[in-house]
Design a protein around this motif. Structure first.
Motif, PDB file in Angstrom:
ATOM      1  N   ASP A 123       0.902  -1.191  -0.072  1.00 50.47           N
ATOM      2  CA  ASP A 123      -0.083  -0.013   0.086  1.00 50.47           C
ATOM      3  C   ASP A 123       0.845   1.331   0.113  1.00 50.47           C
ATOM      4  O   ASP A 123       1.328   1.755   1.063  1.00 50.47           O
ATOM      5  CB  ASP A 123      -0.885  -0.027   1.417  1.00 50.47           C
ATOM      6  N   ASP A 124       1.211   1.708  -1.262  1.00 51.10           N
ATOM      7  CA  ASP A 124       2.203   3.013  -1.335  1.00 51.10           C
ATOM      8  C   ASP A 124       2.034   3.512  -2.744  1.00 51.10           C
ATOM      9  O   ASP A 124       2.288   2.743  -3.837  1.00 51.10           O
ATOM     10  CB  ASP A 124       3.491   2.339  -1.227  1.00 51.10           C
ATOM     11  N   PRO A 125       1.546   4.765  -2.636  1.00 49.83           N
ATOM     12  CA  PRO A 125       1.434   5.521  -3.991  1.00 49.83           C
ATOM     13  C   PRO A 125       2.658   5.572  -4.645  1.00 49.83           C
ATOM     14  O   PRO A 125       2.503   5.664  -5.903  1.00 49.83           O
ATOM     15  CB  PRO A 125       0.832   6.750  -3.444  1.00 49.83           C
ATOM     16  N   SER A 126       3.534   5.371  -4.198  1.00 48.07           N
ATOM     17  CA  SER A 126       4.923   5.609  -5.074  1.00 48.07           C
ATOM     18  C   SER A 126       5.462   4.232  -5.353  1.00 48.07           C
ATOM     19  O   SER A 126       6.479   4.220  -6.279  1.00 48.07           O
ATOM     20  CB  SER A 126       6.102   6.230  -4.172  1.00 48.07           C
ATOM     21  N   ALA A 127       4.727   3.208  -4.959  1.00 51.72           N
ATOM     22  CA  ALA A 127       5.333   1.792  -5.600  1.00 51.72           C
ATOM     23  C   ALA A 127       4.767   1.468  -6.904  1.00 51.72           C
ATOM     24  O   ALA A 127       3.622   1.992  -6.985  1.00 51.72           O
ATOM     25  CB  ALA A 127       4.926   0.989  -4.466  1.00 51.72           C
ATOM     26  N   GLU A 128       5.398   0.746  -7.630  1.00 50.91           N
ATOM     27  CA  GLU A 128       5.007   0.343  -8.722  1.00 50.91           C
ATOM     28  C   GLU A 128       4.640  -1.064  -8.779  1.00 50.91           C
ATOM     29  O   GLU A 128       5.378  -1.858  -8.734  1.00 50.91           O
ATOM     30  CB  GLU A 128       5.972   0.629  -9.938  1.00 50.91           C
ATOM     31  N   TRP A 129       3.268  -1.521  -8.922  1.00 54.01           N
ATOM     32  CA  TRP A 129       2.787  -2.674  -8.846  1.00 54.01           C
ATOM     33  C   TRP A 129       2.914  -3.295 -10.102  1.00 54.01           C
ATOM     34  O   TRP A 129       3.028  -2.655 -11.187  1.00 54.01           O
ATOM     35  CB  TRP A 129       1.279  -2.478  -8.523  1.00 54.01           C
ATOM     36  N   ARG A 130       3.398  -4.561 -10.305  1.00 55.07           N
ATOM     37  CA  ARG A 130       3.478  -5.197 -11.530  1.00 55.07           C
ATOM     38  C   ARG A 130       2.312  -5.570 -12.203  1.00 55.07           C
ATOM     39  O   ARG A 130       1.578  -6.410 -11.705  1.00 55.07           O
ATOM     40  CB  ARG A 130       4.489  -6.491 -11.265  1.00 55.07           C
ATOM     41  N   ILE A 131       2.033  -5.272 -13.529  1.00 52.18           N
ATOM     42  CA  ILE A 131       0.873  -5.382 -13.981  1.00 52.18           C
ATOM     43  C   ILE A 131       0.651  -6.933 -14.398  1.00 52.18           C
ATOM     44  O   ILE A 131      -0.427  -7.533 -14.247  1.00 52.18           O
ATOM     45  CB  ILE A 131       0.682  -4.728 -15.412  1.00 52.18           C
ATOM     46  N   SER A 132       1.751  -7.626 -14.608  1.00 51.81           N
ATOM     47  CA  SER A 132       1.628  -9.175 -14.880  1.00 51.81           C
ATOM     48  C   SER A 132       1.084  -9.712 -13.686  1.00 51.81           C
ATOM     49  O   SER A 132       0.254 -10.644 -13.764  1.00 51.81           O
ATOM     50  CB  SER A 132       2.899  -9.666 -15.467  1.00 51.81           C
ATOM     51  N   LEU A 133       1.670  -9.422 -12.451  1.00 47.88           N
ATOM     52  CA  LEU A 133       1.303 -10.107 -11.382  1.00 47.88           C
ATOM     53  C   LEU A 133      -0.136  -9.750 -10.899  1.00 47.88           C
ATOM     54  O   LEU A 133      -1.176 -10.654 -10.630  1.00 47.88           O
ATOM     55  CB  LEU A 133       2.196  -9.721 -10.228  1.00 47.88           C
ATOM     56  N   ILE A 134      -0.563  -8.667 -11.196  1.00 40.85           N
ATOM     57  CA  ILE A 134      -1.943  -8.291 -10.871  1.00 40.85           C
ATOM     58  C   ILE A 134      -3.032  -8.868 -11.759  1.00 40.85           C
ATOM     59  O   ILE A 134      -3.987  -9.580 -11.237  1.00 40.85           O
ATOM     60  CB  ILE A 134      -2.349  -6.582 -10.968  1.00 40.85           C
ATOM     61  N   SER A 135      -2.647  -8.979 -13.008  1.00 43.41           N
ATOM     62  CA  SER A 135      -3.474  -9.556 -14.066  1.00 43.41           C
ATOM     63  C   SER A 135      -3.469 -10.933 -13.870  1.00 43.41           C
ATOM     64  O   SER A 135      -4.740 -11.904 -13.954  1.00 43.41           O
ATOM     65  CB  SER A 135      -3.148  -9.315 -15.490  1.00 43.41           C
ATOM     66  N   SER A 136      -2.660 -11.743 -13.301  1.00 50.13           N
ATOM     67  CA  SER A 136      -2.460 -13.092 -12.842  1.00 50.13           C
ATOM     68  C   SER A 136      -3.460 -13.377 -11.857  1.00 50.13           C
ATOM     69  O   SER A 136      -4.193 -14.491 -11.952  1.00 50.13           O
ATOM     70  CB  SER A 136      -1.036 -13.562 -12.781  1.00 50.13           C
ATOM     71  N   LEU A 137      -3.378 -12.613 -10.783  1.00 49.30           N
ATOM     72  CA  LEU A 137      -4.067 -12.647  -9.626  1.00 49.30           C
ATOM     73  C   LEU A 137      -5.630 -12.491  -9.994  1.00 49.30           C
ATOM     74  O   LEU A 137      -6.526 -13.295  -9.357  1.00 49.30           O
ATOM     75  CB  LEU A 137      -3.831 -11.928  -8.318  1.00 49.30           C
TER      76      LEU A 137
ATOM     77  N   SER B 204      -9.345   8.724  -7.694  1.00 44.21           N
ATOM     78  CA  SER B 204      -8.522   9.590  -6.865  1.00 44.21           C
ATOM     79  C   SER B 204      -7.187   9.934  -7.492  1.00 44.21           C
ATOM     80  O   SER B 204      -6.293  10.620  -7.010  1.00 44.21           O
ATOM     81  CB  SER B 204      -8.352   9.276  -5.518  1.00 44.21           C
ATOM     82  N   GLY B 205      -6.765   9.166  -8.582  1.00 42.43           N
ATOM     83  CA  GLY B 205      -5.356   9.329  -9.146  1.00 42.43           C
ATOM     84  C   GLY B 205      -4.422   8.619  -8.623  1.00 42.43           C
ATOM     85  O   GLY B 205      -3.190   8.316  -8.751  1.00 42.43           O
ATOM     86  N   HIS B 206      -4.686   7.704  -7.537  1.00 44.63           N
ATOM     87  CA  HIS B 206      -3.722   6.788  -6.738  1.00 44.63           C
ATOM     88  C   HIS B 206      -3.089   5.871  -7.663  1.00 44.63           C
ATOM     89  O   HIS B 206      -3.781   5.116  -8.584  1.00 44.63           O
ATOM     90  CB  HIS B 206      -4.497   6.232  -5.471  1.00 44.63           C
ATOM     91  N   ALA B 207      -1.645   5.712  -7.547  1.00 43.22           N
ATOM     92  CA  ALA B 207      -1.268   4.640  -8.427  1.00 43.22           C
ATOM     93  C   ALA B 207      -1.445   3.570  -8.332  1.00 43.22           C
ATOM     94  O   ALA B 207      -1.469   2.601  -9.295  1.00 43.22           O
ATOM     95  CB  ALA B 207       0.371   4.723  -8.346  1.00 43.22           C
ATOM     96  N   ASN B 208      -1.727   2.856  -7.123  1.00 40.23           N
ATOM     97  CA  ASN B 208      -2.385   1.490  -7.177  1.00 40.23           C
ATOM     98  C   ASN B 208      -3.932   1.219  -7.819  1.00 40.23           C
ATOM     99  O   ASN B 208      -3.993  -0.040  -8.136  1.00 40.23           O
ATOM    100  CB  ASN B 208      -2.553   1.280  -5.490  1.00 40.23           C
ATOM    101  N   HIS B 209      -4.494   2.325  -7.831  1.00 40.29           N
ATOM    102  CA  HIS B 209      -5.865   2.139  -8.400  1.00 40.29           C
ATOM    103  C   HIS B 209      -5.624   2.025  -9.983  1.00 40.29           C
ATOM    104  O   HIS B 209      -6.090   1.414 -10.377  1.00 40.29           O
ATOM    105  CB  HIS B 209      -6.763   3.248  -8.174  1.00 40.29           C
ATOM    106  N   THR B 210      -4.658   2.922 -10.451  1.00 42.15           N
ATOM    107  CA  THR B 210      -4.535   2.876 -12.010  1.00 42.15           C
ATOM    108  C   THR B 210      -3.820   1.468 -12.437  1.00 42.15           C
ATOM    109  O   THR B 210      -4.088   0.907 -13.551  1.00 42.15           O
ATOM    110  CB  THR B 210      -3.898   4.264 -12.432  1.00 42.15           C
ATOM    111  N   ALA B 211      -2.808   0.971 -11.640  1.00 42.05           N
ATOM    112  CA  ALA B 211      -2.433  -0.364 -12.049  1.00 42.05           C
ATOM    113  C   ALA B 211      -3.345  -1.332 -12.122  1.00 42.05           C
ATOM    114  O   ALA B 211      -3.265  -2.064 -12.928  1.00 42.05           O
ATOM    115  CB  ALA B 211      -1.342  -0.624 -10.759  1.00 42.05           C
ATOM    116  N   ILE B 212      -4.282  -1.279 -11.237  1.00 44.48           N
ATOM    117  CA  ILE B 212      -5.596  -2.379 -11.334  1.00 44.48           C
ATOM    118  C   ILE B 212      -6.190  -2.286 -12.844  1.00 44.48           C
ATOM    119  O   ILE B 212      -6.302  -3.325 -13.480  1.00 44.48           O
ATOM    120  CB  ILE B 212      -6.468  -2.307 -10.115  1.00 44.48           C
TER     121      ILE B 212
END
Length: 302
Positions: free
Chosen positions: A127-141, A163-171
Motif C-alpha cells: 500500500d504505497d502510492p509511490s510503489a509500482e505494482w507489476r501489471i503481470s502479477l495483478i492480472s494473473s491474480l 483519486s489518481g492513486h497509482a495503485n488504483h490505476t495499476a489495477i
C-alpha cells in the motif's frame, strides 16, 4: 427572481427523485443486457433471470465503500453473487491487521459475507502510492480469482483511478491487459468505474441527473433503501471480532445510509477530511461504469 428560482429547485429535486426510482426499476435490466450480450444466451428475453457473479477488485481496505458502495448495495439487493478482491491490507501506516477487520465489517454491512472477501498481503503489492505494482502479477491474480469463482462480471477502477492513486490505476491497467489479450472467458464482462471531474465529484446526490444523462454501460444509485437487508448480515457473525457494535448500527446506519455507515467501519481512516468526502462525494450515492473493449483471445504481447 425567487418565483423563477424556487420552481426550478423544486423541479430539479423532483427530477432527482424520478431518476432514483427509475434506476431502481431498470438497473436489473441493464445487468441482464450486459451479461447476455457477452454470453451464448444473447437471445434470451430481458425478463429471464440471469445469474450475475460479480467480482469487485480494489487496491485498499475502504475502497469498497468510498468508491463502489452503490454498486455493491444494488447487486446484493438484486441477489447477485458479489465477491471482493482487495489487493493489499492497507499497511502503509502499519495498521494492516486492524484495517483487515475494518474491511470485513464494512463488507458485512454492505451485504458481502466474509467468505466472499479475499484480502491479499504480498510484498510485491504494498500500500504505497509511490510503489509500482507489476501489471503481470495483478492480472494473473485477477484471472485466477475470476476462473476459480466463475465470475461473469469484473468491476474496478478506470485509468484515472477516481483519486489518481497509482495503485488504483495499476489495477485498471491489469484488467485492460486481460481484456485486450482475451485472457478471460467470453461471457465475463469487464467494467471500469468512471472518474469524474472535481466539481461533479463533490456535488453529492445533486450530480445524479448528469450521471443519468451521461453515456454509460451501467449506472447504480443508492439511497436510504437496502440497508435493512444488509444490516441483518452484519451483526450476527459467529466471529465476534467482526461484529459491529449496536451503537454503530443506530448512529450510522439510520442517519447516513448504508454506504456511509460502511465507511464509518473504517475507524482508522476517519479523519476530518473524510467526513467531508462522506457527506459530499457522489461516489457514496452514484456509480457509473464503462465497458472495457475486448481483444482477440490468447493474444501475446511482448
Amino acid at each position: 427572481m425567487s418565483f423563477i428560482i424556487v420552481p426550478m429547485v423544486i423541479f430539479y429535486f423532483i427530477w432527482i427523485t424520478f431518476i432514483y426510482y427509475r434506476n431502481r426499476r431498470t438497473v436489473d435490466k441493464s445487468l441482464k443486457c450486459i451479461v447476455n450480450s457477452l454470453s451464448n444466451r444473447g437471445a434470451i428475453a430481458a425478463s429471464d433471470d440471469v445469474d450475475v457473479r460479480a467480482l469487485i477488485v480494489t487496491a485498499h481496505p475502504d475502497d469498497e465503500c468510498m468508491f463502489f458502495a452503490p454498486t455493491i448495495i444494488r447487486l446484493v439487493e438484486l441477489n447477485a453473487t458479489v465477491r471482493l478482491l482487495c489487493l493489499s491490507a492497507g499497511n502503509y501506516y502499519n495498521q494492516g491487521t486492524q484495517r483487515k477487520k475494518e474491511l470485513l465489517n464494512s463488507c458485512a454491512l454492505l451485504g458481502i459475507p466474509a467468505s466472499h472477501v479475499t484480502i491479499l498481503d504480498q510484498k510485491e503489492l504494498p500500500d504505497d502510492p509511490s510503489a509500482e505494482w507489476r501489471i503481470s502479477l495483478i492480472s494473473s491474480l485477477i484471472r485466477k480469482h475470476v476462473r476459480s469463482h466463475s465470475s461473469n462480471m469484473v468491476l474496478t477502477f478506470d485509468g484515472r483511478g477516481v483519486s489518481g492513486h497509482a495503485n488504483h490505476t495499476a489495477i485498471h491497467e491489469a484488467v485492460s491487459h486481460l481484456a485486450s489479450t482475451g485472457q478471460v472467458t467470453d461471457d465475463c464482462c469487464l467494467l471500469s468505474l468512471d472518474t469524474v471531474g472535481l466539481f461533479r465529484k463533490y456535488l453529492s446526490f445533486l450530480e445524479l441527473p448528469v450521471s443519468w444523462l451521461w453515456p454509460s454501460a451501467l449506472c447504480c444509485v443508492t439511497g436510504p433503501r437496502g440497508y435493512a437487508k444488509a444490516k441483518g448480515e452484519a451483526y450476527h457473525s459467529r466471529d465476534h471480532s467482526l461484529v459491529i457494535p449496536r451503537q454503530s448500527q443506530r448512529s450510522h446506519g439510520r442517519v447516513y445510509g448504508p454506504s456511509k455507515a460502511a465507511m464509518f467501519c473504517h475507524v482508522t481512516q476517519i479523519l476530518w477530511f473524510r467526513h467531508l468526502y462522506i457527506f459530499f462525494s457522489r461516489y457514496m450515492f452514484i456509480n457509473t461504469f464503462q465497458m472495457l473493449p475486448r481483444g482477440p483471445r490468447n493474444l501475446k504481447i511482448y
